[in-house]
Design an enzyme around this catalytic site. Structure first.
Site, PDB file in Angstrom:
ATOM      1  N   THR A   1       0.818  -1.210   0.000  1.00  0.00           N
ATOM      2  CA  THR A   1       0.000   0.000   0.000  1.00  0.00           C
ATOM      3  C   THR A   1       0.856   1.266   0.000  1.00  0.00           C
ATOM      4  O   THR A   1       2.002   1.275   0.455  1.00  0.00           O
ATOM      5  CB  THR A   1      -0.946   0.067   1.218  1.00  0.00           C
ATOM      6  OG1 THR A   1      -0.228   0.590   2.352  1.00  0.00           O
ATOM      7  CG2 THR A   1      -1.550  -1.286   1.545  1.00  0.00           C
TER       8      THR A   1
ATOM      9  N   ASN B   1       3.006  -2.038   8.871  1.00  0.00           N
ATOM     10  CA  ASN B   1       4.309  -1.360   8.818  1.00  0.00           C
ATOM     11  C   ASN B   1       4.182   0.158   8.778  1.00  0.00           C
ATOM     12  O   ASN B   1       5.022   0.858   9.349  1.00  0.00           O
ATOM     13  CB  ASN B   1       5.076  -1.859   7.586  1.00  0.00           C
ATOM     14  CG  ASN B   1       6.239  -0.966   7.238  1.00  0.00           C
ATOM     15  OD1 ASN B   1       7.275  -0.976   7.913  1.00  0.00           O
ATOM     16  ND2 ASN B   1       6.088  -0.164   6.190  1.00  0.00           N
TER      17      ASN B   1
ATOM     18  N   TYR C   1       5.792  10.450  19.599  1.00  0.00           N
ATOM     19  CA  TYR C   1       6.141   9.247  18.812  1.00  0.00           C
ATOM     20  C   TYR C   1       6.396   8.076  19.761  1.00  0.00           C
ATOM     21  O   TYR C   1       5.860   6.979  19.572  1.00  0.00           O
ATOM     22  CB  TYR C   1       7.371   9.507  17.940  1.00  0.00           C
ATOM     23  CG  TYR C   1       7.802   8.320  17.115  1.00  0.00           C
ATOM     24  CD1 TYR C   1       7.093   7.941  15.974  1.00  0.00           C
ATOM     25  CD2 TYR C   1       8.919   7.555  17.462  1.00  0.00           C
ATOM     26  CE1 TYR C   1       7.483   6.838  15.213  1.00  0.00           C
ATOM     27  CE2 TYR C   1       9.321   6.452  16.707  1.00  0.00           C
ATOM     28  CZ  TYR C   1       8.595   6.101  15.580  1.00  0.00           C
ATOM     29  OH  TYR C   1       8.984   5.007  14.835  1.00  0.00           O
TER      30      TYR C   1
ATOM     31  N   LYS D   1       4.200   4.573  20.055  1.00  0.00           N
ATOM     32  CA  LYS D   1       4.790   3.252  19.847  1.00  0.00           C
ATOM     33  C   LYS D   1       4.704   2.397  21.128  1.00  0.00           C
ATOM     34  O   LYS D   1       4.645   1.176  21.051  1.00  0.00           O
ATOM     35  CB  LYS D   1       6.238   3.386  19.370  1.00  0.00           C
ATOM     36  CG  LYS D   1       6.369   3.915  17.935  1.00  0.00           C
ATOM     37  CD  LYS D   1       5.850   2.908  16.910  1.00  0.00           C
ATOM     38  CE  LYS D   1       6.085   3.388  15.486  1.00  0.00           C
ATOM     39  NZ  LYS D   1       5.622   2.431  14.469  1.00  0.00           N
TER      40      LYS D   1
ATOM     41  N   VAL E   1      16.772   3.023  11.462  1.00  0.00           N
ATOM     42  CA  VAL E   1      16.904   2.285  10.208  1.00  0.00           C
ATOM     43  C   VAL E   1      17.057   3.325   9.097  1.00  0.00           C
ATOM     44  O   VAL E   1      16.446   4.411   9.165  1.00  0.00           O
ATOM     45  CB  VAL E   1      15.660   1.407   9.956  1.00  0.00           C
ATOM     46  CG1 VAL E   1      15.855   0.543   8.714  1.00  0.00           C
ATOM     47  CG2 VAL E   1      15.358   0.533  11.182  1.00  0.00           C
TER      48      VAL E   1
ATOM     49  N   THR F   1      16.102   4.974   6.393  1.00  0.00           N
ATOM     50  CA  THR F   1      14.934   5.244   5.531  1.00  0.00           C
ATOM     51  C   THR F   1      14.627   6.742   5.578  1.00  0.00           C
ATOM     52  O   THR F   1      15.248   7.490   6.347  1.00  0.00           O
ATOM     53  CB  THR F   1      13.684   4.498   6.043  1.00  0.00           C
ATOM     54  OG1 THR F   1      13.290   5.092   7.298  1.00  0.00           O
ATOM     55  CG2 THR F   1      13.937   3.011   6.241  1.00  0.00           C
TER      56      THR F   1
END
Ligand SMILES: NC(=O)c1ccc[n+]([C@@H]2O[C@H](COP(=O)([O-])OP(=O)(O)OC[C@H]3O[C@@H](n4cnc5c(N)ncnc54)[C@H](OP(=O)(O)O)[C@@H]3O)[C@@H](O)[C@H]2O)c1
Length: 233
Positions: A37, A78, A141, A145, A174, A176
């Site tokens: 998606t 995700n 954040y 989480k 990570v 990204t």
């Protein structure tokens, strides 16, 4: 334990970052079909993936996406975003937005896909937590989480008896878009995807992606000043 070979898998946020690496690794492991998606499905570039438009905060969008993927047995929640709002100084709507994306979004997806996975004989859900689920350095954040981690733990108890296993993944930075502004060691998204899918295939309740995450988890058993040196007297 959930075999990914031959499985039909639904990956939210599958066009970039860790989600894209998961889509690639799923096909390496012989998945039959992977739905990937994005808010703009044209950004899904994997040649074999089935692009699906999805805004995780919109119940109608979630329902429409689930209706396109009735053969799924594995859901990977995700998609996530960082606002990192300050509890004292940011607009309260920023805090809410972070929870809408990182807590309520995965919950909407799970509610939509549990009946689908059950109809298909059972399967698996993978949730993307963070080392910041256990370390409150990221404002809203971290809180979103932490709440997601708790949601996952509750869902696991409800879903295991219904034939759906649940894995939670925790990791530090990570490499990204999400961590683009951070100057610190970062894991390769492909390595994280491999660990996450190993966890799904072995039926792990929890996967820890790096040493930092293992240290922080161990630190939860100690005094708070161990995790937050600024509290040391
Ligand atoms: N990178 C890290 O350092 C790190 C560390 C720990 C945990 N994580 C978690 O790992 C997951 C993946 O992160 P990433 O690093 O791959 O992030 P990323 O590269 O920024 O990608 C985020 C993905 O989430 C999707 N997304 C964000 N908000 C959405 C919304 N409202 N509706 C639908 N899709 C939405 C994006 O879709 P679009 O393409 O449509 O924008 C994109 O595919 C997240 O849950 C993140 O919190 C990341």
């Amino acid at each position: 334990m959930t075999a990914l070979k031959g499985a039909n898998v639904f990956v939210t946020g599958g066009s970039r970052g860790i989600g894209k690496a998961l889509v690639e690794e799923l096909y390496v492991r012989g998945a039959a079909k992977v739905y990937a998606t994005a808010r703009d499905p044209r950004t899904v570039t994997h040649p074999d993936a089935v692009p699906v438009a999805l805004e995780v905060t919109d119940p109608a969008s979630v329902a429409a996406a689930a209706a396109q993927a009735e053969d799924v047995t594995v859901l990977i929640n995700n998609a996530g975003a960082v606002v990192g709002a300050s509890f004292l100084d940011s607009p309260i709507d920023d805090v809410r937005r972070e929870f809408e994306t990182n807590f309520y979004g995965p919950l909407l997806l799970t509610r939509a896909f549990v009946p689908v996975i059950e109809r298909n004989g059972g399967g698996h859900i993978l949730a993307m937590h963070s080392v910041l689920s256990w370390l409150a350095l990221g404002g809203s954040y971290s809180a979103s989480k932490a709440a997601l981690w708790s949601q996952t733990n509750s869902l696991r108890l409800e879903l295991e008896p219904r034939g759906i296993s649940v894995t939670g993944l925790h990791m530090g930075y990570v490499d990204t878009d999400l961590a683009a502004g951070v100057d610190a060691p970062k894991s390769d998204p492909r390595d994280i995807a491999v660990l996450a899918l190993d966890g799904v295939e072995t039926g792990a309740h929890e996967v820890l992606g790096d040493d930092l995450t293992r240290q922080v988890k161990a630190g939860l058993a100690g005094e708070l000043a161990g995790l937050y040196p600024q509290l040391a007297k």
